[in-house]
Design a protein around this motif. Structure first.
Motif, mmCIF file in Angstrom:
data_model
loop_
_atom_site.group_PDB
_atom_site.id
_atom_site.type_symbol
_atom_site.label_atom_id
_atom_site.label_comp_id
_atom_site.label_asym_id
_atom_site.label_seq_id
_atom_site.Cartn_x
_atom_site.Cartn_y
_atom_site.Cartn_z
ATOM 1 N N PHE A 334 0.823 -1.292 0.086
ATOM 2 C CA PHE A 334 -0.003 0.189 0.027
ATOM 3 C C PHE A 334 0.869 1.292 0.222
ATOM 4 O O PHE A 334 1.741 1.400 0.774
ATOM 5 N N LEU A 336 1.087 5.164 0.529
ATOM 6 C CA LEU A 336 0.313 6.326 1.672
ATOM 7 C C LEU A 336 0.211 7.417 1.074
ATOM 8 O O LEU A 336 0.697 8.030 0.283
ATOM 9 N N GLU A 353 -4.520 4.526 2.808
ATOM 10 C CA GLU A 353 -3.575 3.565 2.127
ATOM 11 C C GLU A 353 -4.268 2.883 0.863
ATOM 12 O O GLU A 353 -5.359 2.627 0.890
ATOM 13 N N ARG A 355 -3.712 0.350 -2.184
ATOM 14 C CA ARG A 355 -3.360 -0.833 -2.685
ATOM 15 C C ARG A 355 -2.625 -0.870 -4.021
ATOM 16 O O ARG A 355 -3.335 -0.433 -5.164
ATOM 17 N N ALA A 385 6.671 2.338 1.159
ATOM 18 C CA ALA A 385 5.252 2.090 1.224
ATOM 19 C C ALA A 385 5.108 0.761 2.278
ATOM 20 O O ALA A 385 6.151 0.196 2.902
ATOM 21 N N ARG A 402 -9.918 1.474 -0.859
ATOM 22 C CA ARG A 402 -9.145 2.683 -0.117
ATOM 23 C C ARG A 402 -9.376 2.465 1.308
ATOM 24 O O ARG A 402 -10.496 2.191 1.618
ATOM 25 N N SER A 405 -5.189 4.053 7.244
ATOM 26 C CA SER A 405 -4.203 3.477 7.842
ATOM 27 C C SER A 405 -3.846 3.754 9.239
ATOM 28 O O SER A 405 -4.806 4.817 9.741
#
Length: 422
Positions: A334, A336, A353, A355, A385, A402, A405
């Motif tokens: 992921f 940021l 985060e 992917r 990442a 999404r 985090s």
């Protein structure tokens, strides 16, 4: 001559040859003090230097006498070291013995009415602890875990609860230490450490070696927990198609743990780790290694997730190795994004985060690991990442949603815990 003067002479004499290790050094500082006499002012200045460097508070009430012989009077701009004074030490308190004055120079001495003021240049030995600087990582103590049963059944036989709890604590300590994310402080070998400290405080080692004293660290966090369930056995199995017989290892464990902020006693994190396995071969790291690694990884993945430190040539280099990661493991990658803030508490929730891929670990080194992309484009992977364990069933479509985090990166590259305020 007063007790403070005697202590000053002793401090000056507690000097031997320079430390042999390159970790030893020397600090020079100027100090001033004022007292009724010149001797008393020098005593006060030396003790002030010791307090500034080592954080020791030397009280006159804790001093004991020493007899000494020296020429009276001090000359300005002259060095005074251990070799110039003959002293017979009768007794001294532990705190005084830890005062380490290699030498001093009287820079100025003047009478001010009924008082005397002196300025000294004082040299004291210092010691730099090996490894990373102590202020770069958060410090944690892994406390003894509680055993809720008197005995536990394991594949190797029955084990007393207290011994099971001790082995689990050792496994967790090992896993957290090898992750290098937190500085783990020892609390299990106090007697052995105190014996070594007693040697340093004795007269059997060079005085510069005593600079190791007074550097014990306090913990930021305390990890406590209890073994709720722990059961394991080896059971015979038969493969119906071939008739082959083998022995399977069954493991069931449930461990509760809490992370407590020592200063406030606030529970910052609480969770349970559940392990349920039925495998053909016994785990290489043993039952406690398996449970300890799972607990440490669960906790650390919420605080310090795996990071990409390099993405050159289609291969990712990750910032953990050793037993904290295994070859063949898969992780989602992921990138940021922006930082989110809770509208009520104003606390940072972490970063968005995004992917960008799926990787598999192909090689593990002591401090890092190497992974290859199974999905995604290496060019899209940002440096630093983060990686999350891949748990989706095989054959599922890649997850492109999404999500928020739990980790926030500070401007200097550090990581804030998800529960820490700004």
């Amino acid at each position: 001559m007063g007790l403070k003067h005697s202590l000053r002479v002793l401090l000056a004499l507690l000097v031997a040859a320079p430390a042999a290790t390159s970790l030893a050094g020397e600090m020079s500082l100027r100090v001033q003090a004022q007292a009724a006499t010149e001797d008393a002012a020098i005593d006060a200045a030396l003790m002030r230097a010791v307090e500034q460097v080592y954080g020791l508070s030397i009280s006159s009430r804790s001093e004991r006498s020493v007899s000494e012989q020296r020429a009276s009077g001090y000359d300005n701009a002259r060095d005074y070291s251990a070799g110039e004074v003959a002293v017979r030490q009768d007794s001294v308190t532990r705190s005084a013995a830890r005062g380490l004055v290699k030498s001093f120079r009287v820079l100025d001495s003047e009478r001010l009415g009924s008082a005397h003021r002196v300025e000294l240049q004082v040299k004291l030995p210092t010691y730099q602890t090996p490894g990373l600087p102590s202020d770069k990582r958060r410090r944690m103590v892994v406390a003894d875990f509680a055993a809720r049963q008197a005995h536990y059944r394991l594949p190797a036989g029955e084990l007393p609860g207290a011994l099971a709890a001790e082995r689990l604590r050792e496994a967790i300590t090992r896993a957290i230490t090898q992750s290098r994310r937190l500085a783990v402080l020892d609390r299990a070998h106090d007697r052995a450490l105190e014996d070594e400290f007693a040697r340093l405080r004795s007269g059997q080692v060079p005085v510069a070696e005593k600079a190791r004293l007074g550097q014990a660290l306090g913990a930021d966090y305390l990890l406590v927990g209890s073994i709720i369930e722990l059961d394991g056995a080896r059971e015979p199995r038969v493969i119906r198609a071939s008739g082959e017989r083998y022995e399977s290892t069954r493991i069931a464990a449930r461990v509760h743990y809490e992370v407590i902020a020592l200063a406030t006693r606030q529970v910052k994190w609480a969770d349970e780790v559940v392990v349920a396995l039925d495998i053909r071969d016994a785990p290489e790291q043993g039952v406690f290694g398996l449970v300890g690694n799972r607990l440490a990884r669960t906790m650390l993945n919420n605080i310090y997730p795996l990071r990409v430190v390099s993405a050159a040539g289609g291969q990712l280099v990750l910032n953990q190795g050793a037993d904290s990661i295994a070859q063949g493991e898969r992780f989602e990658v992921f990138n940021l994004g922006e930082t989110l803030v809770d509208p009520y508490t104003k606390e940072p929730l972490g970063k968005i985060e995004q992917r960008v891929g799926l990787v598999e670990v192909v090689r593990v080194a002591p401090k890092m690991a190497y992974a290859e992309l199974l999905e995604g484009d290496a060019a899209a992977v940002q440096q630093h990442a983060i990686l999350r364990p891949y748990q989706a069933p095989a054959g599922d479509a890649p997850d492109t949603t999404r999500r928020e985090s739990q980790v926030e990166t500070s401007a200097d590259g550090g990581v804030r815990l998800p529960f820490d305020r700004r």
